[in-house]
Design an enzyme around this catalytic site. Structure first.
Site, PDB file in Angstrom:
ATOM      1  N   ASP A 251       0.849  -1.185   0.000  1.00 37.04           N
ATOM      2  CA  ASP A 251       0.000   0.000   0.000  1.00 37.04           C
ATOM      3  C   ASP A 251       0.887   1.239   0.000  1.00 37.04           C
ATOM      4  OD1 ASP A 251       0.756  -0.701   2.699  1.00 37.04           O
ATOM      5  OD2 ASP A 251      -0.657   0.816   3.416  1.00 37.04           O
TER       6      ASP A 251
ATOM      7  N   GLU B 218      -0.015  -0.741   5.808  1.00 36.99           N
ATOM      8  CA  GLU B 218       1.050  -0.247   6.669  1.00 36.99           C
ATOM      9  C   GLU B 218       0.999   1.270   6.756  1.00 36.99           C
ATOM     10  OE1 GLU B 218       5.026   1.154   7.980  1.00 36.99           O
ATOM     11  OE2 GLU B 218       3.983   1.620   6.120  1.00 36.99           O
TER      12      GLU B 218
END
Length: 387
Positions: A83, A142
């Site tokens: 991400d 994250e």
């Protein structure tokens, strides 16, 4: 400037693989296409891939991936995320259209941290499938709240008894040149919201109101003056910062009903998040007994003492770059704060100079060298004796 087309992914070509990952838009929380790229790269290398979607709004759903290969010998895990933060403004081209310019691969996630994920996969492609056991722990959350990301992966690994001996996190740790820093620990983090209630009223009649702002100012002055500690052997001093103050009063002649603030504390291994939250609450309530104090502890400080793992990584870095990395605990938090519960963990990756910036970029030469370093780390880790 040249664009890079994504077709069949040659997993031994780190630039093409990194480009394929960048081209799969994955603003946190990530799902779908970027994990399709990972699976397409890993399955031909003999990895068994498990993908799961976890959680609900507002922090989910989040997709995570576990990929493992081999069943014998020392077990090395590589942890990372695919991400990315939103691209924002100021890009010279589409942030999710990876392109080369002057020896740089440009695109959101190039260094944080799709480049490192690509480098580890490319390194794994050079190793025979029976050379130890490798696991990739890849999350799509994250950069966000991290509620349903690595924490969910760790739960799943425990269910499967998939517990590594060593873990390498591919966060961008290098500062001025590839290989100049390895992270062997991280500070803890706690954010604390403070709400001081008052009583609204007209400024011309202050005796009929109760202004919360002076009490909040006194609270923040005392908190700002705190010296939490002087640091420890491996950590800098703990630090408290005031990160937001808000009243939201549009009227010039009204005493507000409440005033709020937020503080952030990054703390070392001399402190614990709950203790700090209680210390802050005591100061707040001394000035404003009715105040509401809401802490959120993101993670505790941790240290992987210098030893076999840091020496193994440092030796690989020295062989490829000629540099002996500094062992450090500086910087923000990472998912290593969760992974430390499984096994010894260190972090090593690309230069962090352009992460989260417009025109985020990685040197092609650095990508290739990082692949060489990761190859040596895998070779050393998979031949090392287990504890």
């Amino acid at each position: 400037m040249s664009s890079i087309g994504i077709g069949i992914i040659p997993v031994n070509d780190v630039v093409q693989l990194a480009s394929a990952l960048i081209g799969a838009e994955s603003v946190t929380p990530a799902r779908g296409p970027v994990f399709d790229v990972l699976e397409a790269a890993l399955v031909p290398l003999g990895f068994a891939v498990e993908r799961r979607v976890s959680g609900e709004a507002p922090d989910g759903p989040v997709e995570n991936l576990l990929a493992t290969r081999g069943s014998q010998g020392p077990h090395l895990a590589f942890a990372g995320h695919v991400d990315v933060v939103p691209p924002g403004d100021g890009w010279s081209a589409d942030a999710f259209a990876p392109h080369l310019r002057d020896g740089l691969l440009i695109g959101r996630g190039a260094v944080d941290m799709k480049g490192a994920v690509a480098a580890f996969i490319a390194a794994a492609s050079r190793m025979p499938a029976d050379a130890g056991r490798l696991t990739l722990i890849i999350t799509g959350d994250e950069e966000g709240p991290a509620t349903f990301g690595t924490v969910a992966l760790i739960e799943r690994m425990r269910e499967r008894a998939l517990l590594p001996d060593l873990c390498l996190v591919g966060e961008p740790t290098s500062v001025a040149a590839l290989g100049d820093m390895v992270k062997i620990g991280r500070r803890g983090s706690v954010n604390i919201w403070i709400e001081v209630p008052g009583r609204q009223g007209h400024v011309a009649y202050p005796h009929l109101a109760d202004n919360p702002i002076p009490r909040l100012i006194a609270i923040l002055a005392e908190l700002d003056a705190l010296v939490l500690d002087q640091g420890s052997d491996w950590f800098q001093p703990s630090n408290l910062e005031i990160t937001d103050v808000m009243v939201g009063n549009p009227a010039t002649n009204v005493i507000p009903a409440r005033a709020t603030a937020r503080i952030s504390i990054r703390f070392n291994d001399l402190q614990r998040g709950q203790d700090l939250a209680e210390r802050v609450a005591a100061i707040v309530h001394r000035h404003a007994p009715e105040a509401i104090v809401t802490p959120r502890i993101s993670g505790e400080a941790f240290l992987t003492e210098p030893g076999m793992l840091s020496a193994l990584v440092s030796a690989a870095v020295l062989e490829v770059t000629g540099r002996t990395p500094e062992l450090s605990t500086t910087g923000g938090t990472s998912d290593a704060r969760f992974l430390r519960a499984l096994c010894p963990v260190v972090e090593f990756g690309l230069l962090n100079a352009t992460m989260h910036k417009s025109d985020e970029a990685v040197s092609v030469a650095d990508l290739e060298q990082l692949t060489d370093i990761y190859t040596r780390i895998i070779q050393r880790a998979c031949s090392a004796p287990t504890a």
